[in-house]
Write an enzyme that holds these catalytic residues in place. Structure first.
Site, PDB file in Angstrom:
ATOM      1  NE  ARG A  16     -19.656  -6.782   0.641  1.00  0.00           N
ATOM      2  CZ  ARG A  16     -18.341  -6.787   0.659  1.00  0.00           C
ATOM      3  NH1 ARG A  16     -17.698  -7.533   1.537  1.00  0.00           N
ATOM      4  NH2 ARG A  16     -17.643  -6.045  -0.167  1.00  0.00           N
ATOM      5  CD  GLU A  44     -10.831  -0.374  -1.767  1.00  0.00           C
ATOM      6  OE1 GLU A  44     -11.552  -1.372  -1.878  1.00  0.00           O
ATOM      7  OE2 GLU A  44     -10.286  -0.065  -0.694  1.00  0.00           O
ATOM      8  NE  ARG A  67      -9.074  -8.368  -3.556  1.00  0.00           N
ATOM      9  CZ  ARG A  67     -10.160  -7.751  -3.128  1.00  0.00           C
ATOM     10  NH1 ARG A  67     -11.317  -7.878  -3.773  1.00  0.00           N
ATOM     11  NH2 ARG A  67     -10.135  -6.962  -2.075  1.00  0.00           N
ATOM     12  CB  VAL A  70     -17.240  -8.752  -2.448  1.00  0.00           C
ATOM     13  CG1 VAL A  70     -18.587  -9.274  -1.989  1.00  0.00           C
ATOM     14  CG2 VAL A  70     -16.102  -9.473  -1.741  1.00  0.00           C
ATOM     15  CG  HIS A  95     -14.808   2.933   0.467  1.00  0.00           C
ATOM     16  ND1 HIS A  95     -13.690   2.346   0.998  1.00  0.00           N
ATOM     17  CD2 HIS A  95     -14.978   2.363  -0.749  1.00  0.00           C
ATOM     18  CE1 HIS A  95     -13.198   1.479   0.139  1.00  0.00           C
ATOM     19  NE2 HIS A  95     -13.965   1.461  -0.935  1.00  0.00           N
ATOM     20  CE  LYS A 115      -3.847  -0.352   2.490  1.00  0.00           C
ATOM     21  NZ  LYS A 115      -4.685  -0.703   3.664  1.00  0.00           N
ATOM     22  N   GLY A 128      -8.994  -4.036   7.059  1.00  0.00           N
ATOM     23  CA  GLY A 128      -9.054  -3.128   8.204  1.00  0.00           C
ATOM     24  C   GLY A 128      -8.098  -3.502   9.334  1.00  0.00           C
TER      25      GLY A 128
END
Ligand code: ADP
Length: 450
Positions: free
Chosen positions: A338, A275, A292, A295, A208, A116, A165
């Site tokens: 979800r 992001e 990748r 979800v 976000h 990161k 997180g």
């Protein structure tokens, strides 16, 4: 095109990839642990190979076993899904050395973006705004204090190898920072085997917002607009939607352009997500890149009518994307909830066990991506996602109405799920009015917000 693909994952994403392959006339090899032996989706694969015991470290994460399974199963390519080995550049390298195509970006691009702190440096070089913070890793407590004072408290300590997180700590002042630095570093070492920590300014009540990227090996990189994933609890996403409500058009276009710039300098192809967090003045800052499938990818698929998994497979086979940015026109509003086997009334305790009955919702604009069937036993060994409910309608208001209707139609008996939480969240004034940020769910759960 490939004749046979191994799917190195489990659950709903394994089924998602198997479905795409079946539509493309590609055979599949599924792998499973002993705990997933009876998973119903395995029957949809052409072959299923057991790769070890329940513990992921002994099965889904075992590169040697996955590669052996691909060789035994005669697979020419491996789709890693998300989680497990999906962002492991070493795995992608091993695939390459075994002449098996890794369905994703190159190991080099994964390396450039996977760490990161290095990704932040690359973003800055590409003219992509990052959160004000340390220039590199912070190596001592004194350094941490000096940097934090210069950027201003509160600050966020983050693990460079982080994910989910873990290893993140907020510090409001010098004193808190000293303890937080020790803890964050130790937690990062324990979770990721890498104690590297960097510092960012802690942005208050951010949204976000992430940009879906898609590229090919012929130099084309496009974006599929944004997803708003602000509806999260403890940095775990609960609801994702696109478009992001209340995002000014100029900010949206600038974010999409920034994401494409970063993917371009990273030498990226396949699907990925850049992001960002957006502050209350609509300034946006890059936080990380995920090389990748995500979800929440169905949200982008619904608004663009582009199948991301099929696109990944075609790209891995060397086919050009065959799309330009102008071809990608977003339509309507999509929302994903979800559905986890967790008890929201008991502090989100996981609820593995047998699903005695499941009735999936349907109707116009409703999609249910789930591997769960009546009689399926949710194993205690993995994350508790049992399905993703996705709706697509012309407007956000209609999408909320359809989602509420579909959630009421969805019956899952035998295990507790997050369905009641989603119904309450959708009915809240904060969600309706799109007064959402990454902290609103926790305030709302505490009864502070309606
Ligand atoms: P991980 O890789 O562990 O998921 P991220 O860098 O993606 O970590 O951050 C996870 C979440 O933490 C974000 O969705 C956001 O809610 C919050 N977050 C990250 N960076 C900041 C920041 N600088 N200020 C405030 N919140 C942040």
């Amino acid at each position: 095109m490939f004749k046979r693909i191994l799917v190195a994952n489990r659950g709903e994403i394994a089924l998602r990839v198997i479905r795409a392959c079946r539509e493309m006339g590609i055979e599949t090899v599924a792998v499973h642990s002993e705990a997933d032996r009876d998973a119903p989706y395995l029957e949809l694969a052409d072959e299923a190979i057991c790769v070890g015991p329940a513990r992921a470290a002994d099965s889904y994460l075992r590169i040697d076993r996955i590669i052996s399974a691909a060789e035994i199963g005669n697979a020419q390519a491996i789709h890693p899904g998300y989680g497990f080995l999906s962002e492991n550049a070493h795995f992608a390298e091993v695939c390459r050395s075994c002449d098996i195509t890794f369905i994703g970006p190159t190991p080099e691009a994964m390396q450039r973006l996977g760490d990161k702190n290095s990704a932040r440096a690359l973003a800055r070089a590409a003219g992509v705004p990052t959160v004000p913070g340390s220039d590199g890793l912070v190596t001592s407590e004194e350094d941490a204090v000096r940097i934090a004072r210069s950027i201003g408290f509160p600050v966020l300590l983050k693990a460079t190898a982080g994910g989910g997180g873990k290893g993140m700590r907020v510090a409001a002042n010098d004193l808190a920072l000293a303890g937080a630095w020790q803890q964050a570093s130790a937690e990062a070492q324990a979770a990721f085997g890498n104690p590297g920590i960097y510092i960012e300014r802690y942005i208050e009540r951010p949204r976000h917002v992430e940009i879906q990227i898609l590229g090919d090996q012929h130099g084309t990189i496009v974006h599929l607009w944004e997803r708003d994933c602000s509806t999260q609890r403890r940095h775990q996403k609960l609801i994702e939607e696109s478009p992001s409500p209340r995002l000014p058009e100029a900010t949206r276009s600038a974010m999409c352009a920034a994401a494409v710039r970063l993917a371009t300098v990273a030498g990226y192809h396949s699907a990925g997500t850049v992001e960002f967090i957006v502050d209350q003045q609509d300034n946006f800052y890059f936080i990380e890149d995920n090389a990748r499938i995500h979800v929440e990818h169905p949200v982008s698929e619904m608004i663009t009518a582009i199948d991301l998994v099929k696109s990944q497979i075609r790209d891995a086979a060397g086919e050009p994307l065959g799309l330009t940015q102008d071809d990608i026109r977003p339509r309507g509003h999509a929302i994903e909830c979800r559905i986890n086997a967790e008890d929201p009334a008991a502090n989100f305790r996981p609820c593995p066990g047998r699903i005695d009955r499941i009735i999936a919702p349907g109707g116009f604009g409703v999609r249910f991506d789930s591997h769960a069937t009546t009689g399926y036993v949710v194993p205690p060994n993995y994350d508790s996602l049992v399905g993703k409910l996705i709706v697509h309608q012309p407007t956000r208001r209609e999408a909320i109405e359809t989602m509420a209707r579909a959630l009421r139609e969805l019956r899952i008996e035998g295990v507790r799920t997050t369905v009641p939480l989603h119904l309450d969240l959708l009915a809240s004034a904060a969600f309706h009015e799109a007064r959402i940020d990454t902290t609103f769910v926790e305030r709302w759960l505490a009864g502070a917000s309606s």
